[in-house]
Design an enzyme around this catalytic site. Structure first.
Site, short mmCIF file in Angstrom:
data_model
loop_
_atom_site.label_atom_id
_atom_site.label_comp_id
_atom_site.label_asym_id
_atom_site.label_seq_id
_atom_site.Cartn_x
_atom_site.Cartn_y
_atom_site.Cartn_z
N ARG A 212 29.89 32.27 47.11
CA ARG A 212 29.62 32.37 48.54
C ARG A 212 28.17 31.93 48.83
O ARG A 212 27.90 31.31 49.82
CB ARG A 212 29.85 33.81 49.02
CG ARG A 212 30.79 33.83 50.21
CD ARG A 212 31.16 35.24 50.61
NE ARG A 212 31.67 35.99 49.46
CZ ARG A 212 31.97 37.28 49.51
NH1 ARG A 212 31.83 37.96 50.63
NH2 ARG A 212 32.42 37.90 48.44
N LYS B 127 49.10 47.33 42.00
CA LYS B 127 49.50 46.98 40.64
C LYS B 127 50.96 47.34 40.39
O LYS B 127 51.70 46.58 39.75
CB LYS B 127 48.59 47.70 39.64
CG LYS B 127 47.15 47.18 39.70
CD LYS B 127 46.19 48.12 38.99
CE LYS B 127 44.75 47.60 39.03
NZ LYS B 127 43.78 48.64 38.60
#
Lengths: 439, 439
Positions: B50, B211
């Site tokens: 970024r 998950k």
């Protein structure tokens, strides 16, 4: 998964014992799942047995023909894959060899064959571009073969250790939990079908050594010369040592272990590898492996410590591993038989056991007399061994007392010399007993 | 493995935080091993960040160029594979989507993206014949994605359960071993870097739910609608319940669990799935999972019970899983992204939590008065709930006493109704606390 071949995968099944029966059952029960996962059906066309007339408790796979002639499997052009569940080395090896010549893929559960003659078969399969899979050969349902070949490839593996023989683990577990003597626990295991009438392969460590040899190939990409592997089993292990180990906070387990030592650039890995009973601290997961279960611990430079636990034998657990290999064949995966490019494994450099470093548990049966501990400490000090903890029991029955101690890290060579000194000085009433302590 | 492509695998790395740094380190440290296992080198050509000016504690991969423009990765024809380690959903999803369009393979560790938007990406990758791998997205170093997709394919899976969030497990472990209160343990986890400044995703169960959603796809070949998943975290869990659970022989763990219920022929699997704190008997391996470790238990109709344990997070454990996926890409494996043919997953039928059957642990704060236990038993009996064990403490400080009991199996619906009765009858000094007991 992308769609591909949709014709049934045709199987030739060599051997129809417990695992073969389990496979037949799974092929039927999980048929829908197999189609979802591969886009294909699986069909057993022929089953090779030694005696076609023998009564069988398990039904043959639907539509399968029984035969006693290996060539009926190897030379049948319709058969895509040979599943070898016969066991033994010579006959199994030659049928696999012939099937490879005839272009078949191979799935086998035969650890003895792979450990003793596997390198040539793996090379041949690699050369011919055939799949040779053997997930069921080590630790039954635990997918450790695939883990090493596929999933842990981001790791440099420093240590592999496992409880790879369910029979021995059952016997040790019963000795620990119920205080049984070795012979009683062995007989119980035999009655329950967990041990063979001739238990040699299991309790003397050879079965675990076969499996360790295979794991070494997968972890390090080298052949470990099976006949050079030091193997010590659990035959005659004394329940006194199990009790005394507990007093120090340990369980005794039959451990198969390989460790990589520093290697010179360009040389084959130097490996310490062997099978031996060892003390495992009760806080480690390996100490919690009970009954006929198996477990494997892998230490990698990326993963850290990984632990796998599951059923190491039995009809369905083993057949499930065979079936997973068949799914891979049906998916037409690229052959990846060793996990290393070229499938030609050089031979590992063997570190002789005398050089291994380890902490030890030692039990000596000595006279309950003044100066014994001083003399013992002298024998150890002469070899540079320092003692970490000592338990000395009092002599209640005049048979001598166990003098038990744990050492700091030393070599097997120093340890056996120090024990020779205690013998030479007439300190021992019985031969010394000693075990490695797992690091 | 047969020899194949030998040109370097060129990587575009999106995101360079802890895991990216770990990957750079492994690519260097394990370079020789990677060549042995794939026949190729791996080269990171570009790294997307970024802020290109930010000081970094970890060195960039040798020769890599830094960029802030995603198109520099996705549109570079030399790049073979995009490794996405940015996290977040929107930006990560669009860069992966674009990279697929441009013919790249994908390796990602992004569980939120996969759980919430993964189905479309998996379908697209399947359609385009690209590899999309995500071993690092669940349970860090534990190779459970590969296990479900490849190794357990011989099994029909009845139950999946796991400890999938290391932060929560660390907090619960500290509360258990050191008797800390929740807030103290959370602060300690934050100081050690095990918990974020905003710990919501971890302690409220959402991370574990992401998950679990991925594991469900792999085990059952269906999409589980993430927003329909019941999720309960550990925020504010009382150390009193941890102590009382111990008196019954249990540990409290944050459990992610999916179970398949009987399904009508031809219908999508019916699944009970959710995340919740639960009592786990101390003899189970899951109860032994300490600190930031993760574990997964899988029950299959062939394997029986399998247990995997390892590091669930951290730079190298996660990077090792990413690297294993890169090894698979370098080996030019056939895409097998979902483990199911076609990669089009239908939606699972969700069993509402009210219908789940379970044993329960219940703690009520009641007055230390005669008849309380009788009234309670009455409330339970009205809903058909039978009590298995009861502990009633005496009131030492006049704040009311905990009345704690374990039930036999019942539904969540019956349990919440029965507890409503106790509330209606004015028996409670505080809201009731109850947890499932793991079966």
């Amino acid at each position: 998964m992308t769609e591909q071949c949709s014709k049934p995968l045709v199987i030739g099944l060599a051997g129809f014992g417990t695992v073969g029966g389990g496979l037949a059952r799974l092929l039927e029960e999980n048929a829908d799942l197999i189609r979802q996962r591969t886009g294909r059906d699986m069909v057993v066309k022929k089953v090779l047995v030694r005696n076609a007339g023998k009564a069988r408790s398990v039904a043959l796979p639907r539509g399968a023909q029984l035969t006693t002639n290996p060539a009926d499997l190897t030379d049948d052009p319709e058969i895509d894959v040979l599943v070898e569940l016969m066991g033994g080395i010579e006959a199994a090896g030659s049928i696999i060899d012939r099937a490879l010549d005839k272009g078949k893929h191979i799935v086998t559960a035969n650890k003895a064959l792979l450990a003793e003659k596997g390198i040539a078969l793996l090379e041949k399969a690699g050369r011919l571009g055939r799949i040779l899979r053997y997930e069921a050969s080590v630790a039954g349902a635990i997918p450790v073969v695939a883990a090493l070949k596929e999933s842990l490839t981001g790791n440099r593996i420093s240590t592999l250790m496992g409880i790879l023989n369910g029979t021995s683990n059952y016997i040790l577990s019963e000795m620990t939990s119920s205080g049984l003597d070795f012979n009683v626990a062995l007989r119980q295991a035999q009655e329950l079908g967990y041990a063979e009438a001739d238990p040699t392969l299991d309790i003397d460590g050879h079965d675990a050594a076969h499996k360790l040899t295979i794991l070494i190939q997968l972890a390090y990409g080298v052949a470990y010369p099976f006949t050079a592997m030091p193997v010590r089993g659990i035959r005659g292990l004394s329940s006194m040592d199990i009790r005394l180990a507990r007093e120090f906070g340990y369980r005794i387990k039959l451990i198969a272990q390989a460790r990589q030592c520093a290697t010179q650039d360009g040389r084959a890995p130097r490996l310490e590898a062997g099978v031996f009973p060892a003390l495992v601290h009760h806080t480690l997961l390996l100490a919690r492996v009970g009954g006929v279960y198996n477990a494997v611990r892998v230490e990698g430079n990326a993963a850290g410590s990984l632990f796998f636990h599951g059923r190491g034998a039995g009809d369905l657990p083993t057949a499930g591993a065979v079936l997973a290999d068949l799914v891979a064949v049906a998916r037409d995966e690229r052959p990846n038989n060793t996990g290393f490019v070229g499938d030609r494994l050089e031979t590992a450099e063997v570190v002789p056991p005398a050089e291994w470093r380890s902490c030890y548990y030692v039990r000596l049966m000595v006279d309950d007399a003044p100066g014994v501990l001083r003399d013992l400490a002298g024998c150890m000090a002469e070899e540079g061994i320092s003692m970490a903890q000592v338990i000395q029991k009092s002599d209640e029955e005049g048979h001598g007392v166990p003098l038990v101690f744990m050492t700091h890290e030393t070599t097997e060579k120093a340890m056996s010399r120090a024990l020779q000194h205690t013998l030479d000085r007439g300190m021992l009433r019985e031969p010394a007993v000693y075990f490695r302590v797992l690091g």
